[in-house]
Scaffold this motif. Structure first.
Motif, PDB file in Angstrom:
ATOM      1  N   VAL A   1      34.674  50.247  50.508  1.00  0.00           N
ATOM      2  CA  VAL A   1      33.445  49.934  51.219  1.00  0.00           C
ATOM      3  C   VAL A   1      32.298  50.011  50.208  1.00  0.00           C
ATOM      4  CG1 VAL A   1      31.910  50.594  53.108  1.00  0.00           C
ATOM      5  CG2 VAL A   1      34.375  50.922  53.350  1.00  0.00           C
ATOM      6  N   GLN A   2      31.552  48.941  50.108  1.00  0.00           N
ATOM      7  CA  GLN A   2      30.376  48.883  49.238  1.00  0.00           C
ATOM      8  C   GLN A   2      29.152  49.117  50.106  1.00  0.00           C
ATOM      9  OE1 GLN A   2      30.123  48.293  45.774  1.00  0.00           O
ATOM     10  NE2 GLN A   2      28.016  48.857  46.132  1.00  0.00           N
ATOM     11  N   ILE A   3      28.436  50.186  49.855  1.00  0.00           N
ATOM     12  CA  ILE A   3      27.241  50.517  50.621  1.00  0.00           C
ATOM     13  C   ILE A   3      26.017  50.184  49.779  1.00  0.00           C
ATOM     14  CG2 ILE A   3      25.945  52.387  51.708  1.00  0.00           C
ATOM     15  CD1 ILE A   3      28.609  53.688  52.371  1.00  0.00           C
ATOM     16  N   ASN A   4      25.051  49.527  50.424  1.00  0.00           N
ATOM     17  CA  ASN A   4      23.799  49.221  49.733  1.00  0.00           C
ATOM     18  C   ASN A   4      22.641  49.730  50.574  1.00  0.00           C
ATOM     19  OD1 ASN A   4      22.899  47.030  51.585  1.00  0.00           O
ATOM     20  ND2 ASN A   4      24.711  45.987  50.778  1.00  0.00           N
ATOM     21  N   ALA A   5      21.434  49.530  50.106  1.00  0.00           N
ATOM     22  CA  ALA A   5      20.258  50.069  50.785  1.00  0.00           C
ATOM     23  C   ALA A   5      20.036  49.434  52.151  1.00  0.00           C
ATOM     24  CB  ALA A   5      19.019  49.884  49.907  1.00  0.00           C
ATOM     25  N   GLN A   6      20.603  48.261  52.408  1.00  0.00           N
ATOM     26  CA  GLN A   6      20.391  47.567  53.674  1.00  0.00           C
ATOM     27  C   GLN A   6      21.603  47.595  54.614  1.00  0.00           C
ATOM     28  OE1 GLN A   6      19.544  45.898  50.622  1.00  0.00           O
ATOM     29  NE2 GLN A   6      17.485  46.684  50.853  1.00  0.00           N
ATOM     30  N   GLY A   7      22.773  48.043  54.165  1.00  0.00           N
ATOM     31  CA  GLY A   7      23.961  48.028  55.015  1.00  0.00           C
ATOM     32  C   GLY A   7      25.227  48.280  54.221  1.00  0.00           C
ATOM     33  N   TYR A   8      26.309  47.622  54.636  1.00  0.00           N
ATOM     34  CA  TYR A   8      27.578  47.815  53.933  1.00  0.00           C
ATOM     35  C   TYR A   8      28.447  46.573  54.034  1.00  0.00           C
ATOM     36  CZ  TYR A   8      29.722  48.577  58.531  1.00  0.00           C
ATOM     37  OH  TYR A   8      30.160  48.420  59.819  1.00  0.00           O
ATOM     38  N   GLU A   9      29.469  46.523  53.165  1.00  0.00           N
ATOM     39  CA  GLU A   9      30.394  45.402  53.107  1.00  0.00           C
ATOM     40  C   GLU A   9      31.785  45.934  52.772  1.00  0.00           C
ATOM     41  OE1 GLU A   9      30.212  41.089  51.062  1.00  0.00           O
ATOM     42  OE2 GLU A   9      29.910  42.761  49.682  1.00  0.00           O
ATOM     43  N   VAL A  10      32.790  45.409  53.460  1.00  0.00           N
ATOM     44  CA  VAL A  10      34.178  45.783  53.187  1.00  0.00           C
ATOM     45  C   VAL A  10      34.724  44.827  52.127  1.00  0.00           C
ATOM     46  CG1 VAL A  10      36.502  45.982  54.161  1.00  0.00           C
ATOM     47  CG2 VAL A  10      34.512  46.699  55.505  1.00  0.00           C
ATOM     48  N   ARG A  11      35.350  45.395  51.107  1.00  0.00           N
ATOM     49  CA  ARG A  11      35.931  44.597  50.026  1.00  0.00           C
ATOM     50  C   ARG A  11      37.384  45.006  49.814  1.00  0.00           C
ATOM     51  NH1 ARG A  11      31.289  44.363  45.364  1.00  0.00           N
ATOM     52  NH2 ARG A  11      29.613  43.655  46.731  1.00  0.00           N
ATOM     53  N   ALA A  12      38.138  44.134  49.196  1.00  0.00           N
ATOM     54  CA  ALA A  12      39.533  44.428  48.842  1.00  0.00           C
ATOM     55  C   ALA A  12      39.721  44.103  47.362  1.00  0.00           C
ATOM     56  CB  ALA A  12      40.504  43.622  49.696  1.00  0.00           C
ATOM     57  N   TYR A  13      40.600  44.871  46.733  1.00  0.00           N
ATOM     58  CA  TYR A  13      40.867  44.686  45.307  1.00  0.00           C
ATOM     59  C   TYR A  13      41.840  43.533  45.125  1.00  0.00           C
ATOM     60  CZ  TYR A  13      41.945  45.737  40.460  1.00  0.00           C
ATOM     61  OH  TYR A  13      42.103  45.667  39.103  1.00  0.00           O
ATOM     62  N   ASP A  14      41.498  42.598  44.260  1.00  0.00           N
ATOM     63  CA  ASP A  14      42.365  41.471  43.924  1.00  0.00           C
ATOM     64  C   ASP A  14      42.986  41.751  42.564  1.00  0.00           C
ATOM     65  OD1 ASP A  14      43.559  39.052  43.237  1.00  0.00           O
ATOM     66  OD2 ASP A  14      41.904  37.839  44.021  1.00  0.00           O
ATOM     67  N   ALA A  15      44.247  42.147  42.554  1.00  0.00           N
ATOM     68  CA  ALA A  15      44.931  42.529  41.314  1.00  0.00           C
ATOM     69  C   ALA A  15      45.124  41.347  40.374  1.00  0.00           C
ATOM     70  CB  ALA A  15      46.279  43.166  41.635  1.00  0.00           C
ATOM     71  N   ARG A  16      45.048  40.133  40.885  1.00  0.00           N
ATOM     72  CA  ARG A  16      45.249  38.956  40.025  1.00  0.00           C
ATOM     73  C   ARG A  16      44.156  38.835  38.969  1.00  0.00           C
ATOM     74  NH1 ARG A  16      45.838  35.025  45.020  1.00  0.00           N
ATOM     75  NH2 ARG A  16      44.017  36.300  45.424  1.00  0.00           N
ATOM     76  N   ASP A  17      42.926  39.173  39.355  1.00  0.00           N
ATOM     77  CA  ASP A  17      41.836  39.053  38.383  1.00  0.00           C
ATOM     78  C   ASP A  17      41.056  40.356  38.207  1.00  0.00           C
ATOM     79  OD1 ASP A  17      40.341  39.163  40.688  1.00  0.00           O
ATOM     80  OD2 ASP A  17      39.417  37.199  40.436  1.00  0.00           O
ATOM     81  N   GLY A  18      41.503  41.429  38.868  1.00  0.00           N
ATOM     82  CA  GLY A  18      40.874  42.728  38.688  1.00  0.00           C
ATOM     83  C   GLY A  18      39.486  42.844  39.290  1.00  0.00           C
ATOM     84  N   ARG A  19      39.219  42.074  40.353  1.00  0.00           N
ATOM     85  CA  ARG A  19      37.888  42.103  40.970  1.00  0.00           C
ATOM     86  C   ARG A  19      37.975  42.566  42.421  1.00  0.00           C
ATOM     87  NH1 ARG A  19      34.076  37.269  39.366  1.00  0.00           N
ATOM     88  NH2 ARG A  19      33.190  38.164  41.214  1.00  0.00           N
ATOM     89  N   TRP A  20      36.891  43.167  42.886  1.00  0.00           N
ATOM     90  CA  TRP A  20      36.743  43.524  44.294  1.00  0.00           C
ATOM     91  C   TRP A  20      36.099  42.336  44.993  1.00  0.00           C
ATOM     92  CZ3 TRP A  20      38.666  47.909  46.415  1.00  0.00           C
ATOM     93  CH2 TRP A  20      39.065  48.916  45.527  1.00  0.00           C
ATOM     94  N   ARG A  21      36.700  41.874  46.087  1.00  0.00           N
ATOM     95  CA  ARG A  21      36.222  40.685  46.777  1.00  0.00           C
ATOM     96  C   ARG A  21      35.825  41.001  48.224  1.00  0.00           C
ATOM     97  NH1 ARG A  21      36.559  36.620  43.496  1.00  0.00           N
ATOM     98  NH2 ARG A  21      38.207  36.519  41.964  1.00  0.00           N
ATOM     99  N   ALA A  22      34.730  40.371  48.652  1.00  0.00           N
ATOM    100  CA  ALA A  22      34.310  40.479  50.047  1.00  0.00           C
ATOM    101  C   ALA A  22      35.422  39.922  50.936  1.00  0.00           C
ATOM    102  CB  ALA A  22      33.016  39.700  50.259  1.00  0.00           C
ATOM    103  N   GLN A  23      35.561  40.487  52.111  1.00  0.00           N
ATOM    104  CA  GLN A  23      36.598  40.074  53.049  1.00  0.00           C
ATOM    105  C   GLN A  23      35.999  39.197  54.142  1.00  0.00           C
ATOM    106  OE1 GLN A  23      40.052  40.941  52.485  1.00  0.00           O
ATOM    107  NE2 GLN A  23      38.793  41.014  50.651  1.00  0.00           N
ATOM    108  N   PRO A  24      36.481  37.954  54.272  1.00  0.00           N
ATOM    109  CA  PRO A  24      35.885  37.039  55.248  1.00  0.00           C
ATOM    110  C   PRO A  24      36.023  37.527  56.696  1.00  0.00           C
ATOM    111  CG  PRO A  24      37.769  36.021  54.137  1.00  0.00           C
ATOM    112  CD  PRO A  24      37.531  37.339  53.484  1.00  0.00           C
ATOM    113  N   ASP A  25      37.045  38.302  56.994  1.00  0.00           N
ATOM    114  CA  ASP A  25      37.221  38.823  58.360  1.00  0.00           C
ATOM    115  C   ASP A  25      36.305  40.004  58.654  1.00  0.00           C
ATOM    116  OD1 ASP A  25      39.172  36.909  58.781  1.00  0.00           O
ATOM    117  OD2 ASP A  25      40.823  38.266  58.342  1.00  0.00           O
ATOM    118  N   TRP A  26      35.638  40.531  57.632  1.00  0.00           N
ATOM    119  CA  TRP A  26      34.722  41.667  57.771  1.00  0.00           C
ATOM    120  C   TRP A  26      33.376  41.284  57.159  1.00  0.00           C
ATOM    121  CZ3 TRP A  26      36.203  46.476  59.807  1.00  0.00           C
ATOM    122  CH2 TRP A  26      37.550  46.602  60.094  1.00  0.00           C
TER     123      TRP A  26
END
Length: 103
Positions: A1-26
């Protein structure tokens, strides 16, 4: 969960490229304008970036084994009532929600 000053966003780790990605269902969630959030991770305060800043990995990681990053997030109304709730987790047990201030 990425929390910022205005709210939050659920992300998942993509092992293919080593990045955390926003989840379209969330889709990202925004706090009402009369609320603010503070965050402590593993007992230390975290400075929350503005929404859209994508350089950092999520502050709270939830695993499929039901473990999580130990954290405490407090949401406080900035109006005269000052109502505040805290959600916290020790990393092993279910998160707990607590009313910490009421008018």
């Amino acid at each position: 969960v990425q929390i910022n000053a205005q709210g939050y966003e659920v992300r998942a780790y993509d092992a293919r490229d080593g990045r955390w990605r926003a989840q379209p269902d969330w889709p990202p969630r925004q706090l009402p304008q009369d609320m603010q959030m503070t965050l402590n991770v593993e007992g230390a305060p975290v400075v929350l970036a503005d929404a859209g800043v994508d350089a950092q990995p999520p502050q709270i990681v939830l695993s499929s084994s039901a473990q999580s990053t130990p954290f405490s997030a407090t949401m406080t109304a900035t109006d005269k009532d000052g109502l505040a709730y805290r959600i916290s987790a020790d990393g092993f047990n279910d998160p707990q929600v607590q009313l910490v201030s009421q008018p």
